[in-house]
Write a protein that holds these residues in place. Structure first.
Motif, short mmCIF file in Angstrom:
data_model
loop_
_atom_site.label_atom_id
_atom_site.label_comp_id
_atom_site.label_asym_id
_atom_site.label_seq_id
_atom_site.Cartn_x
_atom_site.Cartn_y
_atom_site.Cartn_z
N SER A 26 -7.63 -0.91 -19.21
CA SER A 26 -7.80 -2.34 -19.43
C SER A 26 -6.50 -2.99 -19.90
N VAL A 27 -5.69 -2.24 -20.63
CA VAL A 27 -4.41 -2.77 -21.09
C VAL A 27 -3.41 -2.85 -19.94
N SER A 28 -3.34 -1.78 -19.14
CA SER A 28 -2.37 -1.74 -18.04
C SER A 28 -2.84 -2.50 -16.81
N GLY A 29 -4.16 -2.81 -16.76
CA GLY A 29 -4.71 -3.52 -15.60
C GLY A 29 -5.13 -2.60 -14.48
N ASN A 30 -5.01 -1.30 -14.69
CA ASN A 30 -5.31 -0.32 -13.64
C ASN A 30 -6.76 0.16 -13.76
N MET A 31 -7.71 -0.68 -13.32
CA MET A 31 -9.12 -0.36 -13.55
C MET A 31 -10.00 -0.55 -12.32
N PHE A 32 -9.43 -0.62 -11.15
CA PHE A 32 -10.23 -0.91 -9.96
C PHE A 32 -10.77 0.36 -9.32
N ASP A 33 -11.55 1.10 -10.07
CA ASP A 33 -12.15 2.35 -9.59
C ASP A 33 -13.58 2.08 -9.14
N GLU A 34 -13.76 1.92 -7.85
CA GLU A 34 -15.08 1.58 -7.30
C GLU A 34 -16.10 2.72 -7.50
N LYS A 35 -15.60 3.95 -7.74
CA LYS A 35 -16.52 5.06 -7.99
C LYS A 35 -17.14 4.97 -9.37
N GLU A 36 -16.38 4.41 -10.32
CA GLU A 36 -16.84 4.33 -11.70
C GLU A 36 -17.53 3.00 -12.03
N PHE A 37 -17.17 1.94 -11.29
CA PHE A 37 -17.66 0.61 -11.63
C PHE A 37 -18.12 -0.17 -10.40
#
Length: 210
Positions: free
Chosen positions: A126-137
């Motif tokens: 969330s800090v780095s902005g690297n959160m686009f994991d469609e498997k997790e979310f």
């Protein structure tokens, strides 16, 4: 009767303004936004920022407000240093969480807990902005005139017990995170606002000492 009509019109106007401020992104906008955020995230080696945290709980009439400094160093060193109204720090390092509560220190081994591991990855992402994991979310994308917003719903059952939704607000100019909102299963939430961000500046090694 006339006053009731005025109220209805007024409420409708508020709803329309709210809708106008936030709109769903088109597919092409989503692709462009994700590419920009991922490109920026890959370039982040260090990030420091002031932050203000608001903890909202339904049984309290006012949110609990704290503030301090956040430090991040790629790939996964992260420290939250609370300075007001108390001194408290949380350091994510070497698969462990180091807590310093005004001199009283404690350590949590993330490797022994699947849920702590996921929360650690979530917070660093969330800090780095690297959160686009469609498997997790399950992710939805929205835009306003000044910001872009992503809402992430965890798919993992164990994570859902703690976190109902994550909302990240990005500055539309530099594609970095300016606000993180973690909504718990109880609908209480923590909102963290980042200010005075410094990208790729020097952070002393001592900042990440246990």
């Amino acid at each position: 009767m006339k006053s009731n009509k005025v109220i209805i019109v007024f409420l409708s106007l508020i709803s329309w303004i709210g809708f106008a401020q936030e709109q769903k992104m088109t597919n092409s906008e989503i692709v462009a936004f994700k590419q920009k955020v991922n490109a920026v995230a890959k370039k982040i080696q260090t990030l420091s920022s002031d932050f203000t945290q608001y903890k909202h709980m339904d049984f309290l009439s006012k949110d609990i407000e704290t503030s301090g400094k956040m430090y991040f160093s790629a790939p996964n060193l992260l420290k939250w240093q609370y300075k007001n109204p108390y001194n408290y720090s949380i350091l994510f390092k070497n698969n462990k969480i180091f807590i310093d509560d005004e001199g009283k220190k404690n350590t949590v081994d993330i490797g022994n807990s699947k849920i702590f591991g996921k929360i650690n990855t979530l917070i660093v992402g969330s800090v780095s902005g690297n959160m686009f994991d469609e498997k997790e979310f399950t992710i939805s994308f929205f835009k306003t005139k000044t910001n872009n917003i992503t809402r992430l719903l965890p798919k993992d059952a164990s994570l859902k017990k703690y976190i109902k939704q994550i909302e990240l607000t990005f500055d539309s100019d530099d594609a970095t995170v300016i606000q993180v909102k973690l909504i718990e299963s109880s609908d209480d939430y923590t909102r963290i606002v980042l200010n005075n961000k410094k990208l790729n500046g020097k952070i002393e090694d001592s900042v990440f000492n246990n």
